[in-house]
Design a protein around this motif. Structure first.
Motif, PDB file in Angstrom:
ATOM      1  N   GLY A 197       6.184  -7.252   4.316  1.00  0.00           N
ATOM      2  CA  GLY A 197       5.924  -8.725   4.822  1.00  0.00           C
ATOM      3  C   GLY A 197       7.278  -9.294   5.321  1.00  0.00           C
ATOM      4  O   GLY A 197       7.337 -10.287   5.812  1.00  0.00           O
ATOM      5  N   LEU A 198       8.461  -8.672   5.103  1.00  0.00           N
ATOM      6  CA  LEU A 198       9.488  -9.265   5.292  1.00  0.00           C
ATOM      7  C   LEU A 198      10.041  -8.620   6.717  1.00  0.00           C
ATOM      8  O   LEU A 198       9.762  -7.296   6.945  1.00  0.00           O
ATOM      9  CB  LEU A 198      10.697  -9.191   4.399  1.00  0.00           C
ATOM     10  N   PRO A 199      10.722  -9.286   7.849  1.00  0.00           N
ATOM     11  CA  PRO A 199      10.901  -8.667   8.824  1.00  0.00           C
ATOM     12  C   PRO A 199      12.244  -7.513   8.584  1.00  0.00           C
ATOM     13  O   PRO A 199      13.069  -7.579   7.644  1.00  0.00           O
ATOM     14  CB  PRO A 199      11.936  -9.730   9.721  1.00  0.00           C
ATOM     15  N   GLN A 200      12.141  -6.269   9.336  1.00  0.00           N
ATOM     16  CA  GLN A 200      12.946  -5.268   8.904  1.00  0.00           C
ATOM     17  C   GLN A 200      14.198  -5.133  10.037  1.00  0.00           C
ATOM     18  O   GLN A 200      13.763  -5.233  11.448  1.00  0.00           O
ATOM     19  CB  GLN A 200      12.200  -3.896   9.017  1.00  0.00           C
ATOM     20  N   TYR A 201      15.389  -5.497   9.742  1.00  0.00           N
ATOM     21  CA  TYR A 201      16.256  -5.554  10.541  1.00  0.00           C
ATOM     22  C   TYR A 201      17.163  -4.429  10.923  1.00  0.00           C
ATOM     23  O   TYR A 201      18.111  -3.962  11.801  1.00  0.00           O
ATOM     24  CB  TYR A 201      17.317  -6.692  10.208  1.00  0.00           C
ATOM     25  N   SER A 202      16.898  -3.135  10.069  1.00  0.00           N
ATOM     26  CA  SER A 202      17.580  -2.010  10.231  1.00  0.00           C
ATOM     27  C   SER A 202      16.932  -0.979  11.091  1.00  0.00           C
ATOM     28  O   SER A 202      15.427  -0.926  11.117  1.00  0.00           O
ATOM     29  CB  SER A 202      17.820  -1.421   8.921  1.00  0.00           C
ATOM     30  N   SER A 203      17.650  -0.263  11.905  1.00  0.00           N
ATOM     31  CA  SER A 203      17.103   0.740  12.747  1.00  0.00           C
ATOM     32  C   SER A 203      16.647   1.932  12.225  1.00  0.00           C
ATOM     33  O   SER A 203      16.018   2.862  12.746  1.00  0.00           O
ATOM     34  CB  SER A 203      17.957   0.991  14.097  1.00  0.00           C
ATOM     35  N   ASN A 204      17.193   2.045  11.042  1.00  0.00           N
ATOM     36  CA  ASN A 204      16.845   3.311  10.095  1.00  0.00           C
ATOM     37  C   ASN A 204      15.588   3.116   9.345  1.00  0.00           C
ATOM     38  O   ASN A 204      14.968   2.281   9.571  1.00  0.00           O
ATOM     39  CB  ASN A 204      17.907   3.538   9.065  1.00  0.00           C
ATOM     40  N   THR A 205      15.205   4.440   8.830  1.00  0.00           N
ATOM     41  CA  THR A 205      13.866   4.305   8.261  1.00  0.00           C
ATOM     42  C   THR A 205      13.740   3.219   7.364  1.00  0.00           C
ATOM     43  O   THR A 205      14.556   3.237   6.180  1.00  0.00           O
ATOM     44  CB  THR A 205      13.603   5.575   7.682  1.00  0.00           C
ATOM     45  N   PRO A 206      12.889   2.234   7.251  1.00  0.00           N
ATOM     46  CA  PRO A 206      12.840   1.219   6.242  1.00  0.00           C
ATOM     47  C   PRO A 206      12.770   1.503   4.951  1.00  0.00           C
ATOM     48  O   PRO A 206      13.135   0.636   3.800  1.00  0.00           O
ATOM     49  CB  PRO A 206      12.181   0.104   6.784  1.00  0.00           C
ATOM     50  N   TYR A 207      11.936   2.303   4.711  1.00  0.00           N
ATOM     51  CA  TYR A 207      11.537   2.983   3.509  1.00  0.00           C
ATOM     52  C   TYR A 207      11.776   4.448   3.373  1.00  0.00           C
ATOM     53  O   TYR A 207      10.889   5.014   3.433  1.00  0.00           O
ATOM     54  CB  TYR A 207      10.139   2.567   2.980  1.00  0.00           C
ATOM     55  N   PRO A 208      12.824   4.663   2.882  1.00  0.00           N
ATOM     56  CA  PRO A 208      13.253   6.304   2.893  1.00  0.00           C
ATOM     57  C   PRO A 208      12.493   6.846   1.680  1.00  0.00           C
ATOM     58  O   PRO A 208      12.473   6.270   0.402  1.00  0.00           O
ATOM     59  CB  PRO A 208      14.807   6.238   2.923  1.00  0.00           C
ATOM     60  N   PRO A 209      11.889   8.123   1.911  1.00  0.00           N
ATOM     61  CA  PRO A 209      11.177   8.997   0.719  1.00  0.00           C
ATOM     62  C   PRO A 209      12.179   9.311  -0.223  1.00  0.00           C
ATOM     63  O   PRO A 209      13.263   9.724   0.072  1.00  0.00           O
ATOM     64  CB  PRO A 209      10.439   9.927   1.586  1.00  0.00           C
ATOM     65  N   THR A 210      11.675   9.541  -1.517  1.00  0.00           N
ATOM     66  CA  THR A 210      12.518  10.307  -2.544  1.00  0.00           C
ATOM     67  C   THR A 210      11.433  11.307  -3.257  1.00  0.00           C
ATOM     68  O   THR A 210      10.397  10.959  -3.519  1.00  0.00           O
ATOM     69  CB  THR A 210      12.950   9.242  -3.665  1.00  0.00           C
ATOM     70  N   SER A 211      11.914  12.665  -3.150  1.00  0.00           N
ATOM     71  CA  SER A 211      11.124  13.455  -3.881  1.00  0.00           C
ATOM     72  C   SER A 211      11.339  13.745  -5.319  1.00  0.00           C
ATOM     73  O   SER A 211      12.417  13.503  -5.798  1.00  0.00           O
ATOM     74  CB  SER A 211      11.264  14.851  -3.125  1.00  0.00           C
ATOM     75  N   LEU A 212      10.341  13.924  -6.015  1.00  0.00           N
ATOM     76  CA  LEU A 212      10.273  14.022  -7.493  1.00  0.00           C
ATOM     77  C   LEU A 212       9.319  15.192  -7.832  1.00  0.00           C
ATOM     78  O   LEU A 212       8.225  15.213  -7.393  1.00  0.00           O
ATOM     79  CB  LEU A 212      10.031  12.860  -8.209  1.00  0.00           C
ATOM     80  N   GLN A 213       9.777  15.938  -8.993  1.00  0.00           N
ATOM     81  CA  GLN A 213       8.771  17.119  -9.231  1.00  0.00           C
ATOM     82  C   GLN A 213       8.289  16.575 -10.735  1.00  0.00           C
ATOM     83  O   GLN A 213       8.950  16.556 -11.583  1.00  0.00           O
ATOM     84  CB  GLN A 213       9.573  18.419  -9.422  1.00  0.00           C
ATOM     85  N   ILE A 214       6.926  16.632 -10.788  1.00  0.00           N
ATOM     86  CA  ILE A 214       6.236  16.365 -12.315  1.00  0.00           C
ATOM     87  C   ILE A 214       6.077  17.529 -12.690  1.00  0.00           C
ATOM     88  O   ILE A 214       5.113  18.334 -12.158  1.00  0.00           O
ATOM     89  CB  ILE A 214       5.087  15.387 -11.897  1.00  0.00           C
ATOM     90  N   GLY A 215       6.292  17.832 -14.010  1.00  0.00           N
ATOM     91  CA  GLY A 215       6.152  18.887 -14.743  1.00  0.00           C
ATOM     92  C   GLY A 215       4.636  18.985 -15.230  1.00  0.00           C
ATOM     93  O   GLY A 215       3.783  17.940 -15.474  1.00  0.00           O
TER      94      GLY A 215
END
Length: 701
Positions: A477-495
């Protein structure tokens, strides 16, 4: 002052004061007046040790006329022995240092009773200061001390009553629900403080009187009168209908309420106080307090019980309103949450939501489990700012929007970015925090995106907990001022034997506690909990509520792998490619490559992704709508050893493609040629609205 046995007033022979003729000197009658008031005078000659008593003083010491021989030893024999020496020391000290003394002591009467007495003496000296004699008075102090004792007893009773009212008021002031009030009033401490043996609480519900709590009552009585009509001839029903308190003994109870005779015979109860609970001019119930060993109530005790009844009535009314408001709030909040959680093959999922204990105050916490077209599942936990109906309404809209974006097949970053834009465009000043996970129930591979929310917790197979780092972005809901990906993904492996926990801040943030301490507390609970996900979820919320109470709303989601595989699992994957997002084709290619790798088709990723890219580019360039990219594993004649990979691109244009032969100078027209060269076969088919273009690749055994 030490306690004393039964006091006895001095025995003074009946006398009638003579009323003299006018002009008679009334001072002659003063000694007789002193005697009539239990007083007398004495003169102690120190040189001869003669201790002279007048008639009034002899009565105080219980001497008959002619019985006393003016000796101090005889006088001492009429006093409590252990007090004689103390009185002598007091007199000796007064002779040495001052001219007056006063003291209380006890006299032993002829019948053996004890009489409290007070003496006051004045020391007369000669011109050199030598003491000559002591003159003074003695008086019966029994009435005085009896009055003081009575006042002290009354004062203790008042203090006890005040303590009971204050203690009860303090406990009830912290009670929120009806059950809280019942627990406070049926405690053993309250019964001990008012000297009762049992208590029962009643509330009026739909022209019925229902027992909501009791302590010390006969089980058969509670069972037989748990719910009764208001006109039933029972003491609680009587006081509710008449709005009049009832102080009644056992005999009156058996006479007026015959239904209670069987119960009275089985108990040693002798009296009861039954009080109506009246709040805001409305009778909402009754309270019955039962006693043993008494048959009546003093005015002070009645006032105490009436005060207790008034406090109880106010507390019950407040609790009833709280329960109604809380139920309404919880119902509204539950209506905004998913009606059920879908079964996911290969995964065990448990969710919990607990509202804060703040009456009608509800929050914007939510969870969701979204089946994705990729065969995976989207896991969501979020929290809209605020604790009111508006926060809950915004939460409902945001949850549905985020669910729709995820179900369309967008990658996690796009899902979160679109949800943020949706909330920003709403007519609201609220923001929200959220964590979204794209979870593969077969391999355990998970992609996280985080919007100002707490990161996940993982319980590992060896019992320890960890907090994996997840890249974060601004709250939704907040304005995004960055041109990059606003929500970068993070990968994780669940055993296979690991458990993933997503939760809102109500589970880790508490008043007066650092957030790291709260997270450590959850880690400890998570590590020591059961393996079953549903039991573990209940264990977590119950433990937190018992330790800190429910200060804020709580939403949590637990997930783990089960190892069970569906026979048709991983044979279908889809992804939406939006026409307006220039990054959408690249994200689709990345997700397709990741999916084929998970399927064990890493050797054919290049060919498949290249051919699919041509179809995607064709759909994006030549249509105005979005495209759906789909990958399928096909079995030939049901034989698992013979499979094909089929990739489809569906768009909204009904124009079918035509294979063209490009010239050396042609800038395009090579897309289908590339598809033809890389695939085993390809084709196009019209749909009701649009078309589908596909190609197949053989899979080596």
């Amino acid at each position: 002052m030490t306690s004393h046995p039964i006091l006895k007033p001095p025995h003074i022979a009946p006398q009638t004061m003579r009323l003299e003729e006018p002009g008679t000197d009334l001072r002659e009658e003063l000694p007789e007046a002193l005697a009539l008031n239990g007083m007398g005078s004495f003169l102690w000659d120190l040189d001869s040790d003669k201790f002279l008593l007048d008639a009034g003083a002899m009565s105080v010491f219980d001497f008959a006329p002619g019985e006393y021989d003016d000796r101090t030893d005889t006088l001492s024999q009429h006093m409590v022995p252990e007090e004689v020496e103390g009185l002598k020391e007091l007199v000796a000290d007064a002779i040495a240092h001052r001219d007056n003394y006063g003291a209380y002591f006890r006299v032993i009467c002829k019948d053996g009773s004890i009489r409290w007495t007070h003496t006051q003496g004045h020391i007369q000296r000669d011109v050199t200061g030598r003491p000559l004699r002591i003159v003074g008075i003695v008086r019966d102090a029994s009435p005085e001390l009896e009055h003081l004792t009575q006042q002290a007893t009354l004062e203790k009773d008042r203090e006890r009553q005040t303590d009971v009212v204050q203690a009860t008021t303090s406990v009830l002031s912290q009670a929120l629900t009806i059950q809280d009030v019942v627990d406070a009033l049926t405690s053993a401490d309250l019964l001990d403080s008012i000297g009762a043996v049992s208590i029962a609480l009643y509330l009026v519900e739909n022209d019925r009187l229902r027992i909501v709590g009791s302590c010390g009552m006969a089980p058969e009585l509670i069972e037989g009168t748990s719910v009764t009509r208001l006109d039933t001839p029972l003491p609680p029903n009587h006081v509710v209908c008449t709005e009049t308190p009832l102080f009644i003994n056992r005999e009156e109870t058996e006479k007026r309420f015959p239904m209670l005779v069987p119960y009275c015979k089985s108990k040693d109860c002798t009296a009861a106080a039954v009080l109506p609970l009246i709040a805001q001019a409305q009778t909402i119930g009754a309270i019955a307090i039962v006693y043993e060993g008494r048959s009546e109530f003093s005015p002070e005790e009645r006032n105490l019980l009436l005060a207790l009844g008034a406090t109880t009535a106010q507390s019950f009314q407040r609790a009833v309103l709280y329960d109604e408001e809380h139920a309404m709030a919880v119902g509204l909040q539950q209506a905004m949450l998913p009606a059920n959680i879908p079964d996911v093959a290969g995964a065990s999922i448990a969710v919990r939501y607990r509202p804060a204990r703040n009456g009608h105050q509800i929050g914007g916490d939510w969870y969701d489990v979204v089946p994705l077209p990729t065969g995976r599942v989207g896991l969501v936990v979020g929290d809209v700012q605020g604790h009111d109906v508006h926060a809950s309404a915004v939460m409902g809209q945001l949850r549905i929007a985020l669910r729709a974006y995820a179900a369309e097949g967008h990658p996690p970053s796009t899902v979160m970015a679109r949800a943020s834009a949706f909330l920003h465009d709403l007519d609201t000043d609220r923001f929200a925090t959220c964590i979204y996970a794209d979870f593969d129930p077969v391999t355990g591979r998970t992609q996280f995106v985080r919007a100002g929310h707490h990161g996940p917790l993982v319980r590992h197979a060896d019992g320890r907990c960890s907090r994996p780092y997840v890249h974060g972005g601004l709250p939704l809901g907040l304005p995004q001022y960055s041109s990059n990906t606003p929500y970068p993904p993070t990968s994780l492996q669940i055993g296979p034997e690991e458990t993933l926990l997503l939760c809102t801040d109500g589970l880790v943030e508490f008043h007066g506690m650092d957030i790291d301490e709260g997270v450590h507390q959850i880690e400890s609970i998570l590590c020591g909990g059961p393996n079953d996900k549903d039991e573990l979820a209940e264990h977590i919320v119950a433990t937190i509520e018992s330790r800190q109470g429910q200060e804020d709303d709580v939403a949590l989601l637990l997930v783990g792998l089960t190892g069970a595989r569906h026979p048709e699992e991983r044979r279908h994957w889809s992804c939406l490619v939006t026409n307006t997002d220039p990054k959408a084709p690249a994200q689709a290619r990345q997700m397709l490559r990741s999916t084929l790798t998970h399927w064990g088709l890493g050797t054919m990723c290049d060919a498949a992704v290249t051919a699919a890219n041509e179809l995607i580019a064709n759909a994006v360039m030549h249509t105005e709508g979005d495209a759906m990219l789909t990958a399928r594993l096909l079995r030939l004649n049901g034989d698992c050893s013979q499979e094909q990979l089929k990739i489809e691109v569906q768009d909204s244009s009904s124009t079918l493609p035509h294979r063209r032969t490009p010239t050396e100078t042609s800038a395009g027209s090579r897309g289908l040629l590339i598809v033809e060269q890389l695939s085993q076969e390809w084709g196009a088919e019209p749909l009701g609205a649009g078309k589908r273009i596909w190609f197949k690749l053989p899979i080596a055994a």
